[in-house]
Design a protein around this motif. Structure first.
Motif, PDB file in Angstrom:
ATOM      1  N   TYR A  73       9.988   8.838   6.236  1.00  0.00           N
ATOM      2  CA  TYR A  73      11.092   7.938   5.268  1.00  0.00           C
ATOM      3  C   TYR A  73      10.299   7.345   4.178  1.00  0.00           C
ATOM      4  O   TYR A  73       9.110   7.106   4.281  1.00  0.00           O
ATOM      5  N   PHE A  74      11.024   7.630   2.959  1.00  0.00           N
ATOM      6  CA  PHE A  74      10.279   7.548   1.844  1.00  0.00           C
ATOM      7  C   PHE A  74      11.047   6.605   0.986  1.00  0.00           C
ATOM      8  O   PHE A  74      12.341   6.492   1.220  1.00  0.00           O
ATOM      9  N   THR A  75      10.473   6.204   0.001  1.00  0.00           N
ATOM     10  CA  THR A  75      11.387   5.406  -1.242  1.00  0.00           C
ATOM     11  C   THR A  75      11.548   6.563  -2.386  1.00  0.00           C
ATOM     12  O   THR A  75      10.485   6.907  -2.785  1.00  0.00           O
ATOM     13  N   LEU A  76      12.761   6.647  -2.957  1.00  0.00           N
ATOM     14  CA  LEU A  76      13.077   7.551  -3.769  1.00  0.00           C
ATOM     15  C   LEU A  76      13.163   6.370  -5.192  1.00  0.00           C
ATOM     16  O   LEU A  76      14.147   5.557  -5.073  1.00  0.00           O
ATOM     17  N   ARG A  77      12.176   6.883  -6.119  1.00  0.00           N
ATOM     18  CA  ARG A  77      12.266   5.911  -7.303  1.00  0.00           C
ATOM     19  C   ARG A  77      12.644   6.592  -8.569  1.00  0.00           C
ATOM     20  O   ARG A  77      11.953   7.579  -8.967  1.00  0.00           O
ATOM     21  N   PHE A  78      13.444   6.246  -9.411  1.00  0.00           N
ATOM     22  CA  PHE A  78      14.188   7.019 -10.279  1.00  0.00           C
ATOM     23  C   PHE A  78      13.203   6.637 -11.540  1.00  0.00           C
ATOM     24  O   PHE A  78      12.965   5.566 -11.914  1.00  0.00           O
ATOM     25  N   ASP A  79      12.703   7.686 -12.380  1.00  0.00           N
ATOM     26  CA  ASP A  79      12.012   7.373 -13.576  1.00  0.00           C
ATOM     27  C   ASP A  79      12.664   6.582 -14.720  1.00  0.00           C
ATOM     28  O   ASP A  79      11.932   5.833 -15.560  1.00  0.00           O
ATOM     29  N   ASP A  80      14.110   6.820 -15.015  1.00  0.00           N
ATOM     30  CA  ASP A  80      14.563   6.288 -16.089  1.00  0.00           C
ATOM     31  C   ASP A  80      15.014   4.707 -15.509  1.00  0.00           C
ATOM     32  O   ASP A  80      15.361   4.026 -16.382  1.00  0.00           O
ATOM     33  N   ASP A  81      14.706   4.141 -14.483  1.00  0.00           N
ATOM     34  CA  ASP A  81      15.068   2.850 -14.014  1.00  0.00           C
ATOM     35  C   ASP A  81      14.024   2.447 -12.938  1.00  0.00           C
ATOM     36  O   ASP A  81      14.332   2.712 -11.696  1.00  0.00           O
ATOM     37  N   GLU A  82      12.805   1.858 -13.179  1.00  0.00           N
ATOM     38  CA  GLU A  82      11.603   1.663 -12.299  1.00  0.00           C
ATOM     39  C   GLU A  82      12.245   0.815 -11.014  1.00  0.00           C
ATOM     40  O   GLU A  82      11.602   0.938  -9.949  1.00  0.00           O
ATOM     41  N   ASN A  83      13.204   0.083 -11.245  1.00  0.00           N
ATOM     42  CA  ASN A  83      13.773  -0.756 -10.061  1.00  0.00           C
ATOM     43  C   ASN A  83      14.944  -0.276  -9.326  1.00  0.00           C
ATOM     44  O   ASN A  83      15.231  -0.783  -8.530  1.00  0.00           O
ATOM     45  N   ALA A  84      15.262   1.044  -9.724  1.00  0.00           N
ATOM     46  CA  ALA A  84      16.471   1.626  -8.910  1.00  0.00           C
ATOM     47  C   ALA A  84      15.629   2.463  -7.883  1.00  0.00           C
ATOM     48  O   ALA A  84      14.951   3.450  -8.279  1.00  0.00           O
ATOM     49  N   THR A  85      15.854   1.991  -6.680  1.00  0.00           N
ATOM     50  CA  THR A  85      15.160   2.936  -5.617  1.00  0.00           C
ATOM     51  C   THR A  85      16.263   3.115  -4.477  1.00  0.00           C
ATOM     52  O   THR A  85      17.325   2.160  -4.252  1.00  0.00           O
ATOM     53  N   THR A 109       0.855  -1.277  -0.126  1.00  0.00           N
ATOM     54  CA  THR A 109      -0.036   0.029  -0.059  1.00  0.00           C
ATOM     55  C   THR A 109       0.617   1.074  -0.118  1.00  0.00           C
ATOM     56  O   THR A 109       1.420   1.595   1.063  1.00  0.00           O
ATOM     57  N   CYS A 110       0.686   2.127  -1.237  1.00  0.00           N
ATOM     58  CA  CYS A 110       1.625   3.215  -1.435  1.00  0.00           C
ATOM     59  C   CYS A 110       0.469   4.335  -0.859  1.00  0.00           C
ATOM     60  O   CYS A 110      -0.450   4.345  -1.890  1.00  0.00           O
ATOM     61  N   LEU A 111       0.692   5.142  -0.005  1.00  0.00           N
ATOM     62  CA  LEU A 111      -0.247   6.251   0.258  1.00  0.00           C
ATOM     63  C   LEU A 111       0.266   7.492  -0.142  1.00  0.00           C
ATOM     64  O   LEU A 111      -1.054   8.246  -0.408  1.00  0.00           O
ATOM     65  N   CYS A 112       1.274   7.710  -0.993  1.00  0.00           N
ATOM     66  CA  CYS A 112       1.616   9.077  -1.249  1.00  0.00           C
ATOM     67  C   CYS A 112       2.802   8.778  -2.348  1.00  0.00           C
ATOM     68  O   CYS A 112       3.616   8.017  -2.213  1.00  0.00           O
ATOM     69  N   SER A 113       2.688   9.438  -3.491  1.00  0.00           N
ATOM     70  CA  SER A 113       3.537   9.480  -4.443  1.00  0.00           C
ATOM     71  C   SER A 113       3.528  10.728  -5.169  1.00  0.00           C
ATOM     72  O   SER A 113       2.794  11.217  -5.723  1.00  0.00           O
ATOM     73  N   VAL A 114       4.832  11.348  -5.022  1.00  0.00           N
ATOM     74  CA  VAL A 114       4.876  13.022  -5.685  1.00  0.00           C
ATOM     75  C   VAL A 114       6.132  12.874  -6.707  1.00  0.00           C
ATOM     76  O   VAL A 114       7.218  12.246  -6.326  1.00  0.00           O
ATOM     77  N   ASN A 115       6.082  13.732  -7.541  1.00  0.00           N
ATOM     78  CA  ASN A 115       7.139  13.701  -8.606  1.00  0.00           C
ATOM     79  C   ASN A 115       8.180  14.666  -8.260  1.00  0.00           C
ATOM     80  O   ASN A 115       7.785  15.826  -7.701  1.00  0.00           O
ATOM     81  N   VAL A 116       9.459  14.473  -8.070  1.00  0.00           N
ATOM     82  CA  VAL A 116      10.376  15.243  -7.635  1.00  0.00           C
ATOM     83  C   VAL A 116      11.473  15.409  -8.835  1.00  0.00           C
ATOM     84  O   VAL A 116      11.877  14.357  -9.869  1.00  0.00           O
ATOM     85  N   HIS A 117      12.275  16.546  -8.912  1.00  0.00           N
ATOM     86  CA  HIS A 117      13.388  16.711  -9.919  1.00  0.00           C
ATOM     87  C   HIS A 117      14.599  16.648  -8.628  1.00  0.00           C
ATOM     88  O   HIS A 117      14.553  17.464  -7.777  1.00  0.00           O
ATOM     89  N   VAL A 118      15.719  15.696  -9.043  1.00  0.00           N
ATOM     90  CA  VAL A 118      16.519  15.354  -8.058  1.00  0.00           C
ATOM     91  C   VAL A 118      18.085  15.971  -8.491  1.00  0.00           C
ATOM     92  O   VAL A 118      18.249  15.784  -9.884  1.00  0.00           O
ATOM     93  N   VAL A 119      18.964  16.150  -7.627  1.00  0.00           N
ATOM     94  CA  VAL A 119      20.273  16.431  -8.230  1.00  0.00           C
ATOM     95  C   VAL A 119      20.945  15.672  -6.961  1.00  0.00           C
ATOM     96  O   VAL A 119      20.772  16.050  -5.655  1.00  0.00           O
ATOM     97  N   ILE A 120      21.881  14.747  -7.411  1.00  0.00           N
ATOM     98  CA  ILE A 120      22.596  14.020  -6.560  1.00  0.00           C
ATOM     99  C   ILE A 120      24.203  14.110  -6.720  1.00  0.00           C
ATOM    100  O   ILE A 120      24.380  14.056  -7.953  1.00  0.00           O
ATOM    101  N   VAL A 121      24.876  14.612  -5.645  1.00  0.00           N
ATOM    102  CA  VAL A 121      26.246  14.699  -5.862  1.00  0.00           C
ATOM    103  C   VAL A 121      26.937  13.601  -4.998  1.00  0.00           C
ATOM    104  O   VAL A 121      26.579  13.414  -3.820  1.00  0.00           O
TER     105      VAL A 121
END
Length: 93
Positions: free
Chosen positions: A63-75, A18-30
Motif C-alpha cells: 500500500y502506497f500513496t500516489l501523489r500527483f506532480d501537478d497538484d501536491e495535495n491530490a493523493t 516518516t516516508c521510507l520510499c518515494s519513486v517517480n512514475v508515469h501514470v495512465v488513469i482510465v
C-alpha cells in the motif's frame, strides 16, 4: 471514457511523519462505466540496490500513496502490483 496521463510519485509511509520510499512514475488513469484503472511505469528504472529496497517494502505492505506532480495535495491511496519489472498496476486501497 476519461483519461489522465502524467507524472506522479509513489510514496511508502511508515507513519504520518516518516516516508521510507518515494519513486517517480508515469501514470495512465482510465475511468469509464466499469470503474477506473491505473497503470504506471517507474521513471527512471530502479538500480539494483533501489530494486532490493523496493521489493522489500512491497513485500512488507503493497500500500502506497500516489501523489500527483501537478497538484501536491491530490493523493490516492493505492495497492501496488508489479506484473513485470518496472510496470505497475495500481488499484484503490
Amino acid at each position: 471514457m476519461d483519461t489522465y496521463e502524467g507524472a506522479a510519485r509513489l510514496e511508502w509511509w511508515a507513519n504520518r511523519h516518516t516516508c521510507l520510499c518515494s519513486v517517480n512514475v508515469h501514470v495512465v488513469i482510465v475511468s469509464d462505466a466499469s470503474g477506473w484503472r491505473i497503470s504506471a511505469t517507474l521513471i527512471p528504472p530502479l538500480t539494483g540496490e533501489e530494486r532490493e529496497s523496493w521489493m522489500f517494502l512491497v513485500a512488507l505492505s503493497p500500500y502506497f500513496t500516489l501523489r500527483f506532480d501537478d497538484d501536491e495535495n491530490a493523493t490516492i491511496n493505492v495497492r501496488v502490483e508489479e506484473p513485470g519489472e518496472g510496470e505497475l498496476t495500481l488499484s484503490a486501497a
